[in-house]
Scaffold this motif. Structure first.
Motif, PDB file in Angstrom:
ATOM      1  N   THR A   1       0.850  -1.182   0.000  1.00 14.41           N
ATOM      2  CA  THR A   1       0.000   0.000   0.000  1.00 14.41           C
ATOM      3  C   THR A   1       0.892   1.239   0.000  1.00 14.41           C
TER       4      THR A   1
ATOM      5  N   LYS B   1      -3.460   5.749  -1.020  1.00 11.84           N
ATOM      6  CA  LYS B   1      -4.026   6.657  -0.026  1.00 11.84           C
ATOM      7  C   LYS B   1      -3.285   7.989  -0.100  1.00 11.84           C
TER       8      LYS B   1
ATOM      9  N   ILE C   1       1.163   5.114   0.488  1.00 13.63           N
ATOM     10  CA  ILE C   1       0.520   6.294   1.074  1.00 13.63           C
ATOM     11  C   ILE C   1       1.341   7.508   0.676  1.00 13.63           C
TER      12      ILE C   1
END
Length: 344
Positions: A36, A57, A38
């Motif tokens: 992920t 994100k 970010i």
């Protein structure tokens, strides 16, 4: 936690710098597909980050920075990241990452506060480097990469932008694009972030370009529209004036539908390169703002610069070297584009 499960890329500065940081996300996604990413940026660059397929994100630092210290630390902890890469050094963010106990904290040794806040130091000085800005960004990955992983060369970096999610043009802007012509966006100003070619040069180029072959769109901020007021009025019949009339999200969509963009070293130029458009940059031959450090990276990107030493304008925004690039050179280059590739 897997050290590559959740990674923060921190870059809270200008638009062009953020564009040149996007390939880090793409490269990490290639190495660790399930990770992920970010991205810690600002509200202004959010539309750009939203258009990147590699970012999962987005955190807007200008909003988080208003929180109390306790709330900031709590917020960083809740990101549940194992690694943070301080691409753009920020003292407050460096301390927060440490206080939030993010396990791997990567940053350059050229900031004194990093000696107290990071644990994966990279000896990296940008100011006097001969490497491209995007290449310098990749240097920051070295502490977390195994020895058998080869970093991309400068000419390979563009493959990792991932700028694949621009929104469709609004009906208002859709009418601006002319499919029968080469749609050329000209972005004359730079908000003071780069040496500029000068409105007289852009005016001369606009006069040269045949109206039956080129659809010329002028862009810039609201303040820049005021600075260019006379220029825009004189050439209103040969141009479409969008200065101060579109936001960043719309601008990205417009660049994505255009054929090329001409500008000095600015964010829109790098966005055009990332979107695989004919990104034509105009540069001063002076470090650290020279093309070797800041040229647009893309399959269709190119730049113009005088082959000479240039130091006379170090303390001034006026630069004779960039202004000496002949409009005829750009004109001839653009004519070659439409001659050699009718569909651009």
């Amino acid at each position: 936690m897997d050290p590559y499960q959740r990674i923060i890329i921190s870059r809270t500065d200008k638009l062009g710098d953020v564009v040149l940081t996007l390939p880090l996300a793409g490269f990490l996604k290639k190495l660790y597909p399930s990770c992920t990413i970010i991205f810690l940026g600002n509200s202004y660059t959010r539309p750009l980050l939203e258009a990147c397929e590699h970012i999962d994100k987005i955190v807007e630092w200008d909003k988080i920075s208003r929180y109390s210290l306790i709330k900031q630390i709590r917020f960083f902890k809740r990101l549940n990241a194992h690694t943070i890469i301080h691409v753009y050094p920020n003292k407050k963010i460096a301390w927060l990452a440490q206080l939030a106990k993010i396990k791997q904290r990567i940053g350059t040794t050229h900031r004194w506060y990093h000696s107290l806040t990071i644990n994966k130091p990279v000896h990296l000085g940008r100011k006097n480097s001969n490497k491209h800005e995007a290449e310098l960004n990749f240097e920051l990955l070295k502490p977390i990469l195994t020895k058998n992983i080869v970093l991309p060369t400068t000419d390979e970096i563009y493959q990792y932008y991932g700028l694949t999610k621009p929104l469709p043009l609004t009906e208002r802007l859709f009418k601006v694009i002319n499919r029968e012509k080469f749609n050329l966006i000209i972005h004359p100003k730079s908000k003071g972030s780069a040496r500029e070619w000068g409105l007289s040069n852009y005016a001369e180029l606009i006069q040269m370009l045949p109206a039956d072959k080129f659809n010329i769109i002028i862009t810039g901020t609201h303040d820049e529209a005021e600075q260019m007021d006379y220029f825009l009025k004189v050439y209103y019949q040969k141009i479409i004036n969008l200065t101060g009339k579109i936001n960043l999200k719309e601008y990205i969509s417009l660049i994505n539908e255009a054929d090329g963009l001409l500008a000095c070293s600015t964010g829109p130029l790098h966005i055009a390169a990332a979107l695989n458009k004919h990104a034509i940059g105009l540069y001063a031959p002076m470090r650290p703002i020279f093309p070797k450090r800041w040229r647009p990276l893309g399959k269709k990107a190119t730049y113009f610069v005088l082959d000479k030493e240039c130091n006379a304008c170090k303390r001034s925004t006026h630069c004779e070297c960039i202004e000496s690039i002949k409009p005829k050179e750009i004109y001839e280059y653009l004519l070659k584009l439409i001659t050699n590739s009718p569909n651009q």
